[in-house]
Design an enzyme around this catalytic site. Structure first.
Site, mmCIF file in Angstrom:
data_model
loop_
_atom_site.group_PDB
_atom_site.id
_atom_site.type_symbol
_atom_site.label_atom_id
_atom_site.label_comp_id
_atom_site.label_asym_id
_atom_site.label_seq_id
_atom_site.Cartn_x
_atom_site.Cartn_y
_atom_site.Cartn_z
ATOM 1 C CG HIS A 1 3.009 0.568 -5.372
ATOM 2 N ND1 HIS A 1 3.245 1.879 -4.491
ATOM 3 C CD2 HIS A 1 3.555 -0.492 -4.833
ATOM 4 C CE1 HIS A 1 4.011 1.164 -3.542
ATOM 5 N NE2 HIS A 1 4.035 -0.121 -3.561
ATOM 6 C CD GLN B 1 16.164 -5.015 -10.972
ATOM 7 O OE1 GLN B 1 15.717 -6.014 -11.216
ATOM 8 N NE2 GLN B 1 17.308 -4.997 -10.295
ATOM 9 C CG HIS C 1 4.858 4.967 -4.785
ATOM 10 N ND1 HIS C 1 5.838 4.481 -5.931
ATOM 11 C CD2 HIS C 1 5.592 4.305 -3.785
ATOM 12 C CE1 HIS C 1 6.359 3.304 -5.486
ATOM 13 N NE2 HIS C 1 6.468 3.244 -4.025
ATOM 14 C CD GLN D 1 7.392 -7.768 4.030
ATOM 15 O OE1 GLN D 1 6.670 -8.740 3.492
ATOM 16 N NE2 GLN D 1 7.985 -6.727 3.228
ATOM 17 N N GLY E 1 0.964 -1.106 0.155
ATOM 18 C CA GLY E 1 0.068 -0.149 0.095
ATOM 19 C C GLY E 1 0.767 1.095 0.153
ATOM 20 N NE ARG F 1 10.130 1.521 5.219
ATOM 21 C CZ ARG F 1 10.318 0.275 4.788
ATOM 22 N NH1 ARG F 1 10.665 0.021 3.829
ATOM 23 N NH2 ARG F 1 9.935 -0.568 5.741
ATOM 24 C CD GLN G 1 9.884 -7.962 -2.521
ATOM 25 O OE1 GLN G 1 9.744 -7.686 -1.367
ATOM 26 N NE2 GLN G 1 9.380 -7.146 -3.327
HETATM 27 P P1 AMP Z 1 5.783 -2.401 -1.643
HETATM 28 O O1 AMP Z 1 4.594 -1.823 -1.600
HETATM 29 O O2 AMP Z 1 7.257 -1.515 -1.213
HETATM 30 O O3 AMP Z 1 6.204 -3.731 -0.950
HETATM 31 O O4 AMP Z 1 6.312 -2.727 -3.300
HETATM 32 C C1 AMP Z 1 5.350 -3.448 -3.877
HETATM 33 C C2 AMP Z 1 5.755 -3.697 -5.280
HETATM 34 O O5 AMP Z 1 6.036 -2.524 -5.975
HETATM 35 C C3 AMP Z 1 7.250 -4.540 -5.274
HETATM 36 O O6 AMP Z 1 7.427 -5.288 -6.339
HETATM 37 C C4 AMP Z 1 8.300 -3.450 -5.492
HETATM 38 O O7 AMP Z 1 9.371 -3.892 -5.967
HETATM 39 C C5 AMP Z 1 7.562 -2.427 -6.320
HETATM 40 N N1 AMP Z 1 8.120 -1.247 -6.243
HETATM 41 C C6 AMP Z 1 8.248 -0.340 -5.279
HETATM 42 N N2 AMP Z 1 8.873 0.858 -5.644
HETATM 43 C C7 AMP Z 1 8.921 0.981 -7.012
HETATM 44 C C8 AMP Z 1 9.580 1.607 -7.967
HETATM 45 N N3 AMP Z 1 9.987 3.105 -7.461
HETATM 46 N N4 AMP Z 1 9.501 1.381 -9.075
HETATM 47 C C9 AMP Z 1 9.059 0.124 -9.592
HETATM 48 N N5 AMP Z 1 8.731 -0.835 -8.686
HETATM 49 C C10 AMP Z 1 8.517 -0.310 -7.519
#
Ligand code: AMP
Length: 286
Positions: free
Chosen positions: A37, A155, A34, A61, A31, A194, A160
């Protein structure tokens, strides 16, 4: 767009689509959505008939000293964004729905998926030792709930992504993992949930992380392959307000630290600005 919080409702919806012969793409998130996502949702829309976005801040995690409680949460705004980008279903379960109980989830009381040691003796796992156990566990649970054909990962979280691909291969999971490029601000900062905690001054400091990576890339493209000089030159750009956690060069073939960039190499960086931990990376060569 449908929003569900119960596992059985998500399963029923996906099953219905499967019966109609539709392909299902899945974007797991925590969630605070941005444009990073959003790019995953867009890619899923381009690839699949239906797109599911999960929104779940996964306690398994986070270590007890980490920011699980403070992690940004705004379900209404997230649902609006998911809808704007064309998601068909948002799955936003509670901790109880996912783990049967609130509170600490660990391998005293829950079955965990543990990635190979080889993958977790470096990069983020050094400071977050059980982090990827929690990630693999929740991702496998989500794959079992959302019986997707494709899943989209950024990426941005390079370690991960590598670990999830390994889990999918090792455990014969029938999901195709699609890698999506890092989305950055126009100044170069990798977007992250963040980042919203950074004030303007800290945002400027945070830019040094991507600047360091871009300098490494420029020098590599100019012919410098030894990691020593690449590292030293990058470090010159480190802001005094950023506490460097690591800047590592990992051979993508062996997933080992390398001294010289011969093959495709992951250059990954992590640093703290105040209490806010940020990561970024870039791949050199191919
Ligand atoms: P998170 O909500 O931070 O767990 O991220 C969910 C998914 O969005 C994960 O696969 C992240 O790698 C991807 N993600 C987060 N930030 C970015 C970004 N700046 N560019 C591309 N993918 C992202």
């Amino acid at each position: 767009m449908n929003i569900v919080t119960k596992i059985k409702d998500a399963q029923e919806q996906v099953l219905q689509w499967k019966k109609q012969g539709l392909s299902v793409g899945f974007v797991p998130t925590m969630g605070a959505l941005h444009l990073g996502h959003a790019s995953l949702i867009t890619k899923s829309k381009q690839t699949c008939d239906k797109t599911v976005v999960s929104i779940f801040v996964n306690p398994a995690q986070f270590a007890p000293n980490e920011d699980f409680e403070q992690y940004p949460r705004d379900l209404d705004k997230d649902c609006d964004m998911a809808q704007d980008y064309g998601a068909d279903l948002v799955f936003a379960p509670s901790v109880t729905e996912m783990y049967g109980a609130e509170g600490s989830i660990d391998n005293n009381n829950f079955t965990f998926v543990i990635p190979p040691y080889f993958y977790v003796d470096k990069l983020c796992a050094k400071s977050r030792p059980a982090h990827f156990d929690g990630v693999c566990t929740v991702v496998l649970k989500l794959f079992n709930i959302i019986q997707c054909d494709f899943a989209f990962f950024g990426q941005k979280d390079a370690q991960q992504l590598i670990i999830i691909k390994k889990m999918v291969q090792d455990l014969n999971i029938h999901v195709k993992i699609i890698t999506c490029d890092i989305v950055r601000s126009h100044e170069g900062l990798a977007l992250s949930s963040r980042n919203r905690y950074l004030n303007d001054e800290q945002k400027k400091d945070a830019l040094c992380l991507s600047k360091m990576l871009f300098r490494v890339k420029k020098l590599f493209d100019a012919g410098i392959k030894e990691v020593g000089p690449l590292f030293d030159s990058a470090i010159e750009l480190l802001s005094k307000n950023v506490e460097l956690e690591y800047l590592e060069f990992i051979d993508m073939g062996t997933f080992q630290n390398t001294e010289r960039v011969e093959n495709a190499t992951l250059v990954a960086i992590a640093g703290k600005i105040g209490t806010i931990r940020l990561i970024d990376n870039m791949i050199l060569g191919d």
